[in-house]
Design an enzyme around this catalytic site. Sequence first.
Site, PDB file in Angstrom:
ATOM      1  N   GLY A  62       0.783  -1.274   0.134  1.00 36.43           N
ATOM      2  CA  GLY A  62       0.112   0.080   0.015  1.00 36.43           C
ATOM      3  C   GLY A  62       0.643   1.415   0.007  1.00 36.43           C
ATOM      4  O   GLY A  62       0.409   2.442   0.156  1.00 36.43           O
ATOM      5  N   GLY A  80       1.202   5.158   3.904  1.00 31.91           N
ATOM      6  CA  GLY A  80       2.466   4.918   2.447  1.00 31.91           C
ATOM      7  C   GLY A  80       3.375   5.998   2.910  1.00 31.91           C
ATOM      8  O   GLY A  80       4.491   6.099   2.376  1.00 31.91           O
ATOM      9  N   ARG A 140     -19.606  -7.070   7.087  1.00 31.19           N
ATOM     10  CA  ARG A 140     -18.722  -7.079   7.315  1.00 31.19           C
ATOM     11  C   ARG A 140     -17.857  -8.904   6.706  1.00 31.19           C
ATOM     12  O   ARG A 140     -17.040  -8.486   6.629  1.00 31.19           O
ATOM     13  CB  ARG A 140     -18.527  -7.351   9.407  1.00 31.19           C
ATOM     14  CG  ARG A 140     -17.278  -7.524   9.949  1.00 31.19           C
ATOM     15  CD  ARG A 140     -17.145  -7.619  11.196  1.00 31.19           C
ATOM     16  NE  ARG A 140     -18.006  -8.978  11.970  1.00 31.19           N
ATOM     17  CZ  ARG A 140     -17.676  -9.405  13.013  1.00 31.19           C
ATOM     18  NH1 ARG A 140     -16.968  -8.680  13.883  1.00 31.19           N
ATOM     19  NH2 ARG A 140     -18.289 -10.255  12.991  1.00 31.19           N
ATOM     20  N   ASP A 168      -3.677   3.543  18.717  1.00 29.62           N
ATOM     21  CA  ASP A 168      -4.495   3.721  20.329  1.00 29.62           C
ATOM     22  C   ASP A 168      -3.972   3.783  22.100  1.00 29.62           C
ATOM     23  O   ASP A 168      -3.973   4.512  22.510  1.00 29.62           O
ATOM     24  CB  ASP A 168      -4.591   2.111  20.408  1.00 29.62           C
ATOM     25  CG  ASP A 168      -5.764   1.540  18.757  1.00 29.62           C
ATOM     26  OD1 ASP A 168      -6.686   1.839  18.537  1.00 29.62           O
ATOM     27  OD2 ASP A 168      -5.068   0.210  18.414  1.00 29.62           O
ATOM     28  N   ARG A 195      -2.438   7.379  21.785  1.00 31.66           N
ATOM     29  CA  ARG A 195      -3.616   8.522  21.672  1.00 31.66           C
ATOM     30  C   ARG A 195      -4.143   8.295  22.633  1.00 31.66           C
ATOM     31  O   ARG A 195      -4.563   9.034  23.710  1.00 31.66           O
ATOM     32  CB  ARG A 195      -5.092   7.462  20.934  1.00 31.66           C
ATOM     33  CG  ARG A 195      -5.045   8.165  19.229  1.00 31.66           C
ATOM     34  CD  ARG A 195      -5.648   6.742  18.435  1.00 31.66           C
ATOM     35  NE  ARG A 195      -5.947   7.515  17.344  1.00 31.66           N
ATOM     36  CZ  ARG A 195      -6.454   7.085  15.920  1.00 31.66           C
ATOM     37  NH1 ARG A 195      -6.910   5.258  16.778  1.00 31.66           N
ATOM     38  NH2 ARG A 195      -6.250   7.381  15.283  1.00 31.66           N
ATOM     39  N   HIS A 223      -8.467  -3.650  17.478  1.00 32.26           N
ATOM     40  CA  HIS A 223      -8.429  -2.511  16.576  1.00 32.26           C
ATOM     41  C   HIS A 223      -9.764  -2.035  16.470  1.00 32.26           C
ATOM     42  O   HIS A 223      -9.519  -2.244  15.193  1.00 32.26           O
ATOM     43  CB  HIS A 223      -7.057  -2.145  15.689  1.00 32.26           C
ATOM     44  CG  HIS A 223      -6.869  -0.947  15.266  1.00 32.26           C
ATOM     45  ND1 HIS A 223      -7.089   0.434  16.191  1.00 32.26           N
ATOM     46  CD2 HIS A 223      -7.258  -0.343  14.205  1.00 32.26           C
ATOM     47  CE1 HIS A 223      -6.961   1.517  15.353  1.00 32.26           C
ATOM     48  NE2 HIS A 223      -7.070   0.671  14.397  1.00 32.26           N
TER      49      HIS A 223
HETATM   50  N1  NAD Z   1      -4.229  -0.219  12.582  1.00 33.28           N
HETATM   51  C1  NAD Z   1      -4.653   1.576  12.845  1.00 33.28           C
HETATM   52  O1  NAD Z   1      -4.155   2.011  14.135  1.00 33.28           O
HETATM   53  C2  NAD Z   1      -4.748   2.160  10.938  1.00 33.28           C
HETATM   54  C3  NAD Z   1      -4.766   3.801  11.088  1.00 33.28           C
HETATM   55  C4  NAD Z   1      -5.163   3.552  10.339  1.00 33.28           C
HETATM   56  C5  NAD Z   1      -5.504   3.133   9.028  1.00 33.28           C
HETATM   57  N2  NAD Z   1      -5.493   1.957   9.318  1.00 33.28           N
HETATM   58  C6  NAD Z   1      -5.569   0.846   7.842  1.00 33.28           C
HETATM   59  O2  NAD Z   1      -4.375   1.121   7.237  1.00 33.28           O
HETATM   60  C7  NAD Z   1      -4.926   0.585   5.610  1.00 33.28           C
HETATM   61  C8  NAD Z   1      -4.544   1.518   4.917  1.00 33.28           C
HETATM   62  O3  NAD Z   1      -5.067   3.147   5.591  1.00 33.28           O
HETATM   63  P1  NAD Z   1      -4.583   4.056   4.043  1.00 33.28           P
HETATM   64  O4  NAD Z   1      -4.863   6.021   4.329  1.00 33.28           O
HETATM   65  O5  NAD Z   1      -2.959   4.950   3.466  1.00 33.28           O
HETATM   66  O6  NAD Z   1      -5.159   4.072   3.000  1.00 33.28           O
HETATM   67  P2  NAD Z   1      -4.929   4.449   1.381  1.00 33.28           P
HETATM   68  O7  NAD Z   1      -6.513   3.471   0.850  1.00 33.28           O
HETATM   69  O8  NAD Z   1      -5.290   5.967   0.920  1.00 33.28           O
HETATM   70  O9  NAD Z   1      -4.011   3.030   0.210  1.00 33.28           O
HETATM   71  C9  NAD Z   1      -3.994   2.251   0.378  1.00 33.28           C
HETATM   72  C10 NAD Z   1      -3.201   1.186  -0.374  1.00 33.28           C
HETATM   73  O10 NAD Z   1      -3.149  -0.281  -0.497  1.00 33.28           O
HETATM   74  C11 NAD Z   1      -3.277   0.067  -1.847  1.00 33.28           C
HETATM   75  N3  NAD Z   1      -3.644  -1.405  -2.202  1.00 33.28           N
HETATM   76  C12 NAD Z   1      -4.458  -2.417  -1.985  1.00 33.28           C
HETATM   77  N4  NAD Z   1      -4.445  -3.887  -1.952  1.00 33.28           N
HETATM   78  C13 NAD Z   1      -3.417  -3.183  -1.748  1.00 33.28           C
HETATM   79  C14 NAD Z   1      -3.128  -4.871  -2.446  1.00 33.28           C
HETATM   80  N5  NAD Z   1      -3.529  -6.192  -2.770  1.00 33.28           N
HETATM   81  N6  NAD Z   1      -1.311  -5.124  -2.666  1.00 33.28           N
HETATM   82  C15 NAD Z   1      -0.756  -3.891  -2.062  1.00 33.28           C
HETATM   83  N7  NAD Z   1      -1.275  -2.422  -1.702  1.00 33.28           N
HETATM   84  C16 NAD Z   1      -2.699  -2.465  -2.267  1.00 33.28           C
HETATM   85  C17 NAD Z   1      -3.617   0.799  -2.825  1.00 33.28           C
HETATM   86  O11 NAD Z   1      -3.704   1.141  -4.093  1.00 33.28           O
HETATM   87  C18 NAD Z   1      -3.557   2.241  -2.019  1.00 33.28           C
HETATM   88  O12 NAD Z   1      -2.133   2.715  -1.777  1.00 33.28           O
HETATM   89  C19 NAD Z   1      -6.658   0.471   6.039  1.00 33.28           C
HETATM   90  O13 NAD Z   1      -6.466  -0.046   6.242  1.00 33.28           O
HETATM   91  C20 NAD Z   1      -6.442   1.871   7.232  1.00 33.28           C
HETATM   92  O14 NAD Z   1      -8.208   1.255   7.570  1.00 33.28           O
HETATM   93  C21 NAD Z   1      -5.665   1.089  10.401  1.00 33.28           C
HETATM   94  O1  LMR Z   2      -9.061   3.304   9.348  1.00 35.63           O
HETATM   95  C1  LMR Z   2     -10.238   2.970  10.032  1.00 35.63           C
HETATM   96  O2  LMR Z   2     -10.933   3.190  10.420  1.00 35.63           O
HETATM   97  C2  LMR Z   2      -9.029   4.115  11.162  1.00 35.63           C
HETATM   98  C3  LMR Z   2      -7.740   4.001  12.038  1.00 35.63           C
HETATM   99  O3  LMR Z   2      -8.241   2.755  11.633  1.00 35.63           O
HETATM  100  C4  LMR Z   2      -7.779   4.967  12.974  1.00 35.63           C
HETATM  101  O4  LMR Z   2      -7.412   3.931  14.590  1.00 35.63           O
HETATM  102  O5  LMR Z   2      -7.370   6.101  12.881  1.00 35.63           O
END
Ligand code: NAD
Ligand code: LMR
Length: 329
Positions: free
Chosen positions: A12, A18, A99, A160, A163, A188
């Site tokens: 990603g 990224g 879901r 988390d 935060r 999460h």
């Molecule tokens: N765990 C946490 O605390 C937390 C916090 C924030 C966001 N997230 C999660 O992180 C993820 C990414 O967030 P973002 O804002 O960067 O999203 P984004 O949509 O900006 O970027 C995701 C990227 O992943 C790429 N992608 C999709 N499928 C893929 C694959 N099979 N292989 C490689 N790349 C692939 C897409 O092309 C895109 O560029 C989301 O699932 C979001 O919910 C988690």
């Molecule tokens: O991408 C989301 O759904 C929220 C993200 O996991 C976050 O905790 O900020």
Amino acid sequence: MTRTPVNVTVTGAAGQIGYALLFRIASGHLLGPDVPVNLRLLEIPQGLKAAEGTAMELDDCAFPLLRDIEITDDANVGFAGANVALLVGARPRTKGMERGDLLSANGGIFKPQGKAINDNAADDIKVLVVGNPANTNALIAQAAAPDVPAERFTAMTRLDHNRAISQLAAKTGAAVSDIKKLTIWGNHSATQYPDIFHAEIAGKNAAELVNDEAWLGDTFIPTVAKRGAAIIEARGASSAASAANAAIDHVHTWVNGTAAGDWTSMGIPSDGSYGVPEGIISSFPVTTENGTYKIVQGLDINEFSRARIDASVKELTEERDAVRELGLI
Ligand SMILES: NC(=O)c1ccc[n+]([C@@H]2O[C@H](COP(=O)([O-])OP(=O)(O)OC[C@H]3O[C@@H](n4cnc5c(N)ncnc54)[C@H](O)[C@@H]3O)[C@@H](O)[C@H]2O)c1
Ligand SMILES: O=C(O)C[C@H](O)C(=O)O
């Protein structure tokens, strides 16, 4: 002596996390100021061009520690020789998606990536799953990688954790650096439980200092647990820089160790500690040393905490059962 570069794979890579992550990895924040890195950017075909643009910008920073960048849409290439893998790319929930659909769509990403890690990564591979639903995506990837020790698959709850520290500092007027031993338990998700009963503020028990159960139950816990949604509401996009920062913190702590007298929170495969069913990837208090982690044992869990840990763990077991039914684990 010149150190061998560490291979870091980011999936990603063209996404918003990224973009916030790669420059910090390349400047030494992930592994340390003296550790050279090779970056492997894994994207889907539609993301390759934007990843190339990011790579051009990385070049333009002339980071002394960045030795090589490779961009690919082939997971076998992306994980070849990987020492650290940050699985960020995931399928977001879209309107009308149930879901089960979300879990199934993410299974289509994390199962093949787990297999590619199994077949191609270095023996010391460490995996952090950021893409949501992070804990269950980590479980799917882990199940597809039977030759990799299960404990190398982790999910991010460090955002988390950070935060919660910040909210507690704001409430008490303490410095963030004075807050230790905070724990995020569970998933999460909005069921997570940020626990301050063992936390310390400048050496004093945090729950006793706060002494306000209503604030704990009605303000602190929901603010931390729903912070991701609040950021989406305010920014129109999910957290990116703070998520990237937490990913850096997670791996840095895993590799370089927790400070004496403190611990961190990581989503890790349960060994059954604290009544959390073995195998599910749940957040625990952990200490780290020499690239390994251990669950902090012997904490007294009061009734208030028990009910909240159990609720989040129940959600995780339901997610596990759902992906089992879908044949993803
Ligand atoms: N765990 C946490 O605390 C937390 C916090 C924030 C966001 N997230 C999660 O992180 C993820 C990414 O967030 P973002 O804002 O960067 O999203 P984004 O949509 O900006 O970027 C995701 C990227 O992943 C790429 N992608 C999709 N499928 C893929 C694959 N099979 N292989 C490689 N790349 C692939 C897409 O092309 C895109 O560029 C989301 O699932 C979001 O919910 C988690
Ligand atoms: O991408 C989301 O759904 C929220 C993200 O996991 C976050 O905790 O900020």
